[in-house]
Write a protein that holds these residues in place. Structure first.
Motif, short mmCIF file in Angstrom:
data_model
loop_
_atom_site.label_atom_id
_atom_site.label_comp_id
_atom_site.label_asym_id
_atom_site.label_seq_id
_atom_site.Cartn_x
_atom_site.Cartn_y
_atom_site.Cartn_z
N ASN A 1 -5.10 6.88 -0.54
CA ASN A 1 -5.16 6.56 -1.97
C ASN A 1 -5.89 7.59 -2.82
O ASN A 1 -5.94 7.45 -4.03
CB ASN A 1 -5.82 5.20 -2.17
CG ASN A 1 -4.97 4.09 -1.58
OD1 ASN A 1 -3.76 4.13 -1.69
ND2 ASN A 1 -5.60 3.13 -0.94
N ASP B 1 0.81 -1.22 0.00
CA ASP B 1 0.00 0.00 0.00
C ASP B 1 0.84 1.27 0.00
O ASP B 1 0.32 2.36 -0.19
CB ASP B 1 -0.99 0.01 1.17
CG ASP B 1 -0.35 -0.16 2.53
OD1 ASP B 1 0.88 -0.44 2.61
OD2 ASP B 1 -1.07 -0.04 3.54
N LEU C 1 1.50 3.92 -4.15
CA LEU C 1 1.16 5.34 -4.19
C LEU C 1 1.95 6.07 -5.27
O LEU C 1 3.01 5.62 -5.69
CB LEU C 1 1.48 6.00 -2.84
CG LEU C 1 0.76 5.45 -1.61
CD1 LEU C 1 1.33 6.08 -0.35
CD2 LEU C 1 -0.74 5.68 -1.71
#
Length: 186
Positions: free
Chosen positions: A76, A42, A46
């Protein structure tokens, strides 16, 4: 207010050193510490604007905790790069103590990323804007410290990326990057 790096071959203790630095700062210094583990899916997923925005939100959260520490919580949502930079800069100017940004496994967010080829374009954008924040903090007497951990020194020493000056090159002084021992990449 300094930039330091811990770069070298795998399994030599870079993350252990980073964890020790974080422990020492948490227990012995009046600062806010923010850990960015770039190997997390995660995080490397980005883009530059999202990473800067995530840094701002996570640093703000860390400043409000009793430990003054947080691990990056990725955001996000699509965000304009300039707005993300401005948000982080304003936040840092409001801090009453220094912020220490710690990036581990930095190789995941470089142009040579093994997981996200988009960092070929995002790398310069990210470091150019973080450099701008660092310089403004310096001009205004606010301390921002950065510790970078990873395997390769390459993307912090190459002069340009796709014909554009490498923002990380002038941001991370050469004196902080010791050469890897011969045969280390093997």
């Amino acid at each position: 207010g300094q930039i330091r790096s811990c770069l070298g071959i795998r399994k030599i203790g870079k993350t252990s050193i980073i964890n020790r630095v974080l422990s020492e700062t948490k227990h012995n210094h009046n600062c806010v510490s923010l850990m960015v583990d770039c190997s997390r899916d995660d995080v490397w997923a980005l883009n530059a604007g999202q990473l800067l925005s995530s840094l701002a939100a996570s640093a703000e959260f860390a400043a409000g905790t009793s430990t003054r520490y947080a691990s990056l919580a990725p955001l996000n949502e699509i965000v304009e790069l300039a707005l993300a930079r401005e948000r982080l800069q304003k936040l840092l100017m409001s801090f009453e103590c220094p912020l220490i940004l710690v990036f581990d496994e930095i190789d995941y967010i470089t142009p040579g990323s093994p997981t996200n080829p988009a960092w070929k374009a995002e790398f310069n954008l990210f470091w150019r804007n973080l450099r701008s924040i660092y310089q403004e903090c310096s001009r205004q007497g606010q301390q921002l410290s950065i510790l970078i951990g990873g395997v390769s020194t390459y993307w912090f020493t190459v002069e340009s990326i796709d014909g554009i000056e490498n923002a990380a090159l002038s941001f991370v002084p050469e004196e902080y990057l010791s050469p890897m021992p011969e045969g280390a990449t093997i």
